[in-house]
Design a protein around this motif. Structure first.
Motif, PDB file in Angstrom:
ATOM      1  N   LYS A 278     -40.483  18.135   9.384  1.00  0.00           N
ATOM      2  CA  LYS A 278     -39.687  17.578   9.750  1.00  0.00           C
ATOM      3  C   LYS A 278     -39.450  17.904  11.416  1.00  0.00           C
ATOM      4  CE  LYS A 278     -34.767  15.863   9.566  1.00  0.00           C
ATOM      5  NZ  LYS A 278     -33.432  15.808   8.835  1.00  0.00           N
ATOM      6  N   THR A 279     -39.074  18.780  11.820  1.00  0.00           N
ATOM      7  CA  THR A 279     -39.193  19.539  13.260  1.00  0.00           C
ATOM      8  C   THR A 279     -40.010  20.856  13.318  1.00  0.00           C
ATOM      9  OG1 THR A 279     -37.276  21.004  12.474  1.00  0.00           O
ATOM     10  CG2 THR A 279     -36.679  18.709  13.293  1.00  0.00           C
ATOM     11  N   PHE A 280     -40.009  21.321  14.586  1.00  0.00           N
ATOM     12  CA  PHE A 280     -40.827  22.509  14.689  1.00  0.00           C
ATOM     13  C   PHE A 280     -39.703  23.547  14.966  1.00  0.00           C
ATOM     14  CE2 PHE A 280     -43.969  19.352  16.110  1.00  0.00           C
ATOM     15  CZ  PHE A 280     -45.099  19.913  15.768  1.00  0.00           C
ATOM     16  N   ASN A 281     -39.629  24.458  14.170  1.00  0.00           N
ATOM     17  CA  ASN A 281     -38.795  25.532  14.341  1.00  0.00           C
ATOM     18  C   ASN A 281     -39.699  26.800  15.311  1.00  0.00           C
ATOM     19  OD1 ASN A 281     -37.097  24.422  12.530  1.00  0.00           O
ATOM     20  ND2 ASN A 281     -37.793  25.559  10.835  1.00  0.00           N
ATOM     21  N   GLN A 282     -38.708  27.162  16.206  1.00  0.00           N
ATOM     22  CA  GLN A 282     -39.409  28.246  16.921  1.00  0.00           C
ATOM     23  C   GLN A 282     -39.312  29.506  16.450  1.00  0.00           C
ATOM     24  OE1 GLN A 282     -37.953  27.942  21.208  1.00  0.00           O
ATOM     25  NE2 GLN A 282     -38.329  29.970  21.808  1.00  0.00           N
ATOM     26  N   VAL A 283     -40.175  30.455  16.414  1.00  0.00           N
ATOM     27  CA  VAL A 283     -40.535  31.489  15.989  1.00  0.00           C
ATOM     28  C   VAL A 283     -41.237  32.336  16.792  1.00  0.00           C
ATOM     29  CG1 VAL A 283     -41.537  32.994  14.161  1.00  0.00           C
ATOM     30  CG2 VAL A 283     -41.107  30.495  13.727  1.00  0.00           C
TER      31      VAL A 283
ATOM     32  N   LYS B 133     -40.999  35.310  28.747  1.00  0.00           N
ATOM     33  CA  LYS B 133     -41.443  34.847  27.337  1.00  0.00           C
ATOM     34  C   LYS B 133     -42.395  33.899  27.501  1.00  0.00           C
ATOM     35  CE  LYS B 133     -37.635  36.204  24.480  1.00  0.00           C
ATOM     36  NZ  LYS B 133     -36.461  35.666  23.510  1.00  0.00           N
ATOM     37  N   PRO B 134     -43.399  33.765  27.168  1.00  0.00           N
ATOM     38  CA  PRO B 134     -44.597  32.694  26.889  1.00  0.00           C
ATOM     39  C   PRO B 134     -44.072  31.173  26.680  1.00  0.00           C
ATOM     40  CG  PRO B 134     -45.261  34.094  25.249  1.00  0.00           C
ATOM     41  CD  PRO B 134     -43.939  34.718  25.910  1.00  0.00           C
ATOM     42  N   GLU B 135     -44.435  30.205  26.790  1.00  0.00           N
ATOM     43  CA  GLU B 135     -44.131  28.975  26.361  1.00  0.00           C
ATOM     44  C   GLU B 135     -44.392  28.847  25.024  1.00  0.00           C
ATOM     45  OE1 GLU B 135     -47.109  25.522  27.346  1.00  0.00           O
ATOM     46  OE2 GLU B 135     -46.589  26.631  29.187  1.00  0.00           O
ATOM     47  N   VAL B 136     -43.336  27.896  24.306  1.00  0.00           N
ATOM     48  CA  VAL B 136     -43.665  27.631  22.921  1.00  0.00           C
ATOM     49  C   VAL B 136     -45.045  26.850  22.804  1.00  0.00           C
ATOM     50  CG1 VAL B 136     -42.596  26.712  21.021  1.00  0.00           C
ATOM     51  CG2 VAL B 136     -41.121  27.694  22.538  1.00  0.00           C
ATOM     52  N   ILE B 137     -45.878  27.145  21.556  1.00  0.00           N
ATOM     53  CA  ILE B 137     -46.932  26.731  21.127  1.00  0.00           C
ATOM     54  C   ILE B 137     -46.673  25.928  20.091  1.00  0.00           C
ATOM     55  CG2 ILE B 137     -49.344  26.808  20.658  1.00  0.00           C
ATOM     56  CD1 ILE B 137     -49.007  27.270  23.744  1.00  0.00           C
TER      57      ILE B 137
ATOM     58  N   ILE C 259     -48.369  39.013  18.531  1.00  0.00           N
ATOM     59  CA  ILE C 259     -47.095  39.615  18.840  1.00  0.00           C
ATOM     60  C   ILE C 259     -46.713  39.292  20.198  1.00  0.00           C
ATOM     61  CG2 ILE C 259     -46.028  41.855  19.191  1.00  0.00           C
ATOM     62  CD1 ILE C 259     -47.979  42.867  17.046  1.00  0.00           C
ATOM     63  N   GLY C 260     -45.377  38.838  20.319  1.00  0.00           N
ATOM     64  CA  GLY C 260     -44.677  38.528  21.734  1.00  0.00           C
ATOM     65  C   GLY C 260     -44.812  36.898  22.002  1.00  0.00           C
ATOM     66  N   SER C 261     -45.740  36.325  21.314  1.00  0.00           N
ATOM     67  CA  SER C 261     -45.882  34.828  21.540  1.00  0.00           C
ATOM     68  C   SER C 261     -44.790  34.052  20.878  1.00  0.00           C
ATOM     69  CB  SER C 261     -47.198  34.406  20.982  1.00  0.00           C
ATOM     70  OG  SER C 261     -48.132  34.939  21.625  1.00  0.00           O
ATOM     71  N   ASN C 262     -44.279  32.742  21.334  1.00  0.00           N
ATOM     72  CA  ASN C 262     -43.537  31.867  20.966  1.00  0.00           C
ATOM     73  C   ASN C 262     -44.291  30.836  20.108  1.00  0.00           C
ATOM     74  OD1 ASN C 262     -41.245  33.106  21.359  1.00  0.00           O
ATOM     75  ND2 ASN C 262     -41.130  32.273  23.543  1.00  0.00           N
TER      76      ASN C 262
ATOM     77  N   SER D  99     -40.295  29.635   8.826  1.00  0.00           N
ATOM     78  CA  SER D  99     -40.013  28.258   8.924  1.00  0.00           C
ATOM     79  C   SER D  99     -39.583  27.602   7.591  1.00  0.00           C
ATOM     80  CB  SER D  99     -40.971  27.329   9.797  1.00  0.00           C
ATOM     81  OG  SER D  99     -40.611  26.223  10.022  1.00  0.00           O
ATOM     82  N   MET D 100     -38.463  27.716   7.094  1.00  0.00           N
ATOM     83  CA  MET D 100     -38.194  26.890   6.022  1.00  0.00           C
ATOM     84  C   MET D 100     -38.266  25.350   5.777  1.00  0.00           C
ATOM     85  SD  MET D 100     -34.668  29.172   4.901  1.00  0.00           S
ATOM     86  CE  MET D 100     -34.636  28.053   3.347  1.00  0.00           C
ATOM     87  N   THR D 101     -38.906  24.977   4.666  1.00  0.00           N
ATOM     88  CA  THR D 101     -39.108  23.691   4.532  1.00  0.00           C
ATOM     89  C   THR D 101     -37.985  22.706   3.929  1.00  0.00           C
ATOM     90  OG1 THR D 101     -40.025  24.038   2.645  1.00  0.00           O
ATOM     91  CG2 THR D 101     -41.843  24.027   4.423  1.00  0.00           C
ATOM     92  N   TYR D 102     -36.899  23.554   3.373  1.00  0.00           N
ATOM     93  CA  TYR D 102     -35.754  22.926   2.796  1.00  0.00           C
ATOM     94  C   TYR D 102     -34.611  23.510   3.369  1.00  0.00           C
ATOM     95  CZ  TYR D 102     -35.739  26.970   0.096  1.00  0.00           C
ATOM     96  OH  TYR D 102     -35.467  28.511  -0.228  1.00  0.00           O
ATOM     97  N   LYS D 103     -33.472  22.719   3.080  1.00  0.00           N
ATOM     98  CA  LYS D 103     -32.194  23.080   3.537  1.00  0.00           C
ATOM     99  C   LYS D 103     -31.323  23.859   2.438  1.00  0.00           C
ATOM    100  CE  LYS D 103     -28.252  21.137   5.655  1.00  0.00           C
ATOM    101  NZ  LYS D 103     -27.623  19.694   6.323  1.00  0.00           N
TER     102      LYS D 103
END
Length: 160
Positions: free
Chosen positions: A115-120, A87-91, A105-108, A135-139
């Motif tokens: 607040k944080t970076f959510n990995q997709v 898998k490619p590194e997270v950008i 497609i296939g990228s991370n 990437s949800m902005t609320y809980k």
């Protein structure tokens, strides 16, 4: 003569089970608006623009900004630098309004939610959607867990 598995001998049951497994394992080929993935990746930007919804089409017709193009360049570079079958590194990015195009497609991507970076990990089904949708902005609210002082009756509970 009976189709009930109880009356069949072991070999017949095994062959029926194998046939059922073969039926289950056929995967549905991904298509986006009638175009399969291979053709989607080979398409030019103008041809892809014709496939997407009107809001995305308007965005592409007005042109992508420098930040969005630089994200695409960074994703291409990360994909090119990876070993095969890895898998490619997270950008990381703040660009929640970036429309997912087939070459992503296939990228991370690390999408900022405030607040944080959510990995997709970008999958073919995400094409045409925005990065921010993943990437949800609320809980989400968790009901049914009242705290101290939430009700009148909780005032009388001694605080030990």
């Amino acid at each position: 003569a009976h189709e009930d598995p109880f009356f069949l001998c072991r070999e017949e049951r095994d062959t029926m089970a194998d046939a059922d497994l073969k039926k289950k394992r056929t995967f549905r080929k991904f298509t986006y608006r009638g175009v399969d993935l291979d053709n989607l990746l080979d398409m030019s930007a103008e041809q892809f623009t014709e496939l997407v919804c009107c809001r995305q089409r308007r965005r592409f017709n007005r042109g992508l900004k420098r930040k969005h193009n630089s994200l695409l360049v960074r994703l291409r570079k990360a994909k090119k630098d990876t070993q095969p079958n890895e898998k490619p590194e997270v950008i990381k990015t703040h660009l929640r309004d970036m429309i997912i195009v087939p070459e992503m497609i296939g990228s991370n991507v690390g999408v900022y939610n405030g607040k944080t970076f959510n990995q997709v990990e970008i999958k073919p089904e995400m094409v045409g959607h925005y990065l921010g949708e993943f990437s949800m902005t609320y809980k989400p609210v968790r009901h049914g867990r009242p705290g101290i002082g939430a009700t009148h009756s909780s005032r009388f509970i001694p605080l030990k």
